[in-house]
Motif scaffolding. Structure first.
Motif, PDB file in Angstrom:
ATOM      1  N   ASP A   1     -12.533   9.290 -10.027  1.00 36.03           N
ATOM      2  CA  ASP A   1     -12.481   9.739  -8.635  1.00 36.03           C
ATOM      3  C   ASP A   1     -11.077   9.752  -8.033  1.00 36.03           C
TER       4      ASP A   1
ATOM      5  N   ASP B   1      -7.350  14.432  -9.026  1.00 36.06           N
ATOM      6  CA  ASP B   1      -7.627  15.688  -8.330  1.00 36.06           C
ATOM      7  C   ASP B   1      -8.899  16.323  -8.902  1.00 36.06           C
ATOM      8  N   ARG B   2      -9.812  16.733  -8.023  1.00 39.58           N
ATOM      9  CA  ARG B   2     -11.124  17.231  -8.455  1.00 39.58           C
ATOM     10  C   ARG B   2     -11.038  18.476  -9.346  1.00 39.58           C
TER      11      ARG B   2
ATOM     12  N   THR C   1      -3.408  14.072  -4.298  1.00 42.19           N
ATOM     13  CA  THR C   1      -4.395  15.032  -4.767  1.00 42.19           C
ATOM     14  C   THR C   1      -4.668  16.037  -3.655  1.00 42.19           C
ATOM     15  N   GLU C   2      -5.334  17.133  -4.001  1.00 43.15           N
ATOM     16  CA  GLU C   2      -5.673  18.128  -2.975  1.00 43.15           C
ATOM     17  C   GLU C   2      -6.603  17.513  -1.938  1.00 43.15           C
ATOM     18  N   GLU C   3      -7.499  16.635  -2.380  1.00 40.48           N
ATOM     19  CA  GLU C   3      -8.422  15.978  -1.455  1.00 40.48           C
ATOM     20  C   GLU C   3      -7.660  15.100  -0.453  1.00 40.48           C
ATOM     21  N   GLU C   4      -6.641  14.388  -0.922  1.00 40.57           N
ATOM     22  CA  GLU C   4      -5.847  13.529  -0.030  1.00 40.57           C
ATOM     23  C   GLU C   4      -5.025  14.361   0.949  1.00 40.57           C
TER      24      GLU C   4
ATOM     25  N   LYS D   1      -5.884  17.265   2.154  1.00 38.37           N
ATOM     26  CA  LYS D   1      -6.833  17.740   3.167  1.00 38.37           C
ATOM     27  C   LYS D   1      -7.148  16.646   4.176  1.00 38.37           C
ATOM     28  N   GLU D   2      -7.366  15.419   3.686  1.00 42.44           N
ATOM     29  CA  GLU D   2      -7.697  14.301   4.572  1.00 42.44           C
ATOM     30  C   GLU D   2      -6.583  14.033   5.576  1.00 42.44           C
TER      31      GLU D   2
END
Length: 470
Positions: free
Chosen positions: A211, A214-215, A361-364, A366-367
């Motif tokens: 997790d 990066d997804r 990561t891309e998720e971080e 975005k957050e």
């Protein structure tokens, strides 16, 4: 009682780097190692063995050449556990020899035995021959590492149902393997045995794996695993493991499914190896996984003269970061200045294929609400990739639209753990997308993927800028 400026318990990456650093600064240093040979978990059961096993498997199976010669291609037709062990022993002997020479050259004293606290500044050491020594340290560093988590409900037998340490001692390669735990260790060994043509099943109660990666990289990675017929049973828990009369193992899952396999690797976590240290005598207490809490700038514990570094303090539990933690802790312990480490460090997963990542990561991104753009390059787009016969491999760069700075680099594929350092340097030097567009890379190399990904992002960022201007 012998007196030392710094006593280090454990000779793994954190312990050896800390001990040598303090010795180079002119201090009297002692290392206590309970194993028969120096090196700790990293050398004997963790980092070096698993990576050596991986390299041996890829070489003997001809894995890297199958893009040209087909999936049936093999360098050695019949591969045995002894083939793997032979190379491992050669590698370990070399690592131990180098480390012993480093200790001798820097005048670091070494005692082999089990250490436990008598007081915050005093340790009792029980040597292999039964002799008991007491040593005093102005400062003490705990670099004891971790050991596999072995719940009582799992019927470990060291042959068919094993932990990750025992896996290195198997006498015969299994035709099928079930791995319980989809963390880094579980995934690494699962993919290595898959490369050895074992039928591999991975079981984990979580519905996702890795997790912190990066997804998009994980999705590409899992696609490659499934493409070679690895079974990923995620979101389901192993409720019962038993040995059958046939010699095989049976795993009953919480959804009623039963998996029958030659061998089971239980790799669902590790424990800090602190249970024999008598921490209470030093005024310390470990958490439920045996780990110690420290100040992440100085690596001091709650007791000012006691430090801890490496896997025993928890994430990221990498040999590379453990070495740096040990160095910083040692400098602070002997009163020397210690620079804060660079913000971004690489994380390497030595699976087949490799994964390596550095930065956000891309998720971080975005957050945090950062406007961004990504650039993608596939290894098959590079001439070097064609030469090597690669049909997979992905490099992803993430840039800030506002500052144009690189925010993250994420790679899956051949050589990922080597390639990531280019991105790491640009991250720590606050470089922008222009670096990749304007820089010259050796041709043909996989590193050229950086230029391709940089151009991909640069083109997209230009289109966005033009659209906003309108």
């Amino acid at each position: 009682m012998q007196q030392f400026d710094l006593v280090v318990v454990g000779s793994g990456p954190a312990g050896r780097r800390g001990a040598i650093q303090a010795a180079k600064l002119g201090h009297k240093v002692l290392v206590i190692e309970q194993g028969k040979r120096v090196g700790g978990v990293s050398v004997h059961t963790g980092t070096i063995p698993s990576k050596t096993l991986r390299e041996t498997a890829l070489n003997l199976t001809g894995w890297r050449e199958r893009g040209f010669y087909g999936r049936a291609y093999r360098v050695k037709e019949e591969i045995s556990a002894e083939d793997l062990r032979r190379r491992l022993l050669i590698t370990l002997d070399h690592e131990v020899e180098v480390l012993e020479h480093q200790f001798a050259r820097n005048r670091v004293q070494l005692i082999r035995g089990k250490a436990s606290f008598l007081a915050p500044d005093t340790l009792e050491v029980v040597k292999d021959d039964g002799e008991i020594l007491h040593v005093n340290g102005k400062s003490i560093m705990l670099a004891v590492g971790t050991k596999p988590y072995r719940p009582a409900s799992i019927p470990f037998d060291g042959k068919a149902i094993l932990d990750s340490d025992e896996l290195l001692e198997i006498e015969e390669l299994p035709r099928s393997l079930a791995v319980i735990g989809a963390g880094v260790i579980g995934i690494e060994y699962a993919t290595i045995f898959s490369a050895l043509d074992a039928q591999v099943t991975v079981i984990d109660p979580k519905s996702t794996i890795l997790d912190f990666i990066d997804r998009e990289i994980v999705e590409d990675f899992t696609y490659q695993l499934r493409d070679r017929n690895m079974k990923l049973l995620l979101g389901t828990k192993a409720e019962k493991i038993e040995k059958l009369d046939s010699g095989k193992c049976s795993i009953t899952l919480d959804n009623g499914r039963v998996v029958v396999t030659d061998m089971v690797l239980y790799a669902a976590g590790r424990m800090g190896a602190t249970d024999t240290l008598n921490l209470a005598a030093a005024g310390l207490e470990a958490d439920d996984r045996g780990r110690l809490k420290v100040n992440l700038e100085t690596f001091q514990t709650a007791v000012p003269n006691i430090y801890a570094a490496g896997d025993v303090v928890g994430f990221p539990s990498l040999a590379s970061t453990s070495m740096e933690q040990g160095r910083i802790a040692a400098r602070v312990a002997v009163g020397a200045m210690a620079k804060e480490p660079q913000k971004y460090f690489p994380y390497g997963i030595y699976a087949v294929p490799e994964i390596s990542t550095c930065g956000l990561t891309e998720e971080e991104v975005k957050e945090r609400g950062i406007p961004y753009e990504c650039g993608i390059a596939r290894f098959r787009e590079t001439s070097r990739g064609h030469i090597m016969g690669l049909d997979s491999g992905l490099l992803k760069l993430i840039f800030s639209l506002k500052t144009r700075r690189l925010l993250g680099v994420h790679i899956v594929g051949e050589g990922a753990t080597e390639l990531v350092h280019i991105g790491q340097a640009v991250l720590n030097l606050k470089g922008t997308v222009e670096y990749f567009v304007e820089n010259t890379f050796n041709y043909p190399t996989l590193a050229e993927a950086y230029k391709i990904a940089g151009l991909d992002a640069w083109n997209r960022m230009g289109e966005i800028k033009a659209a906003v201007a309108k």
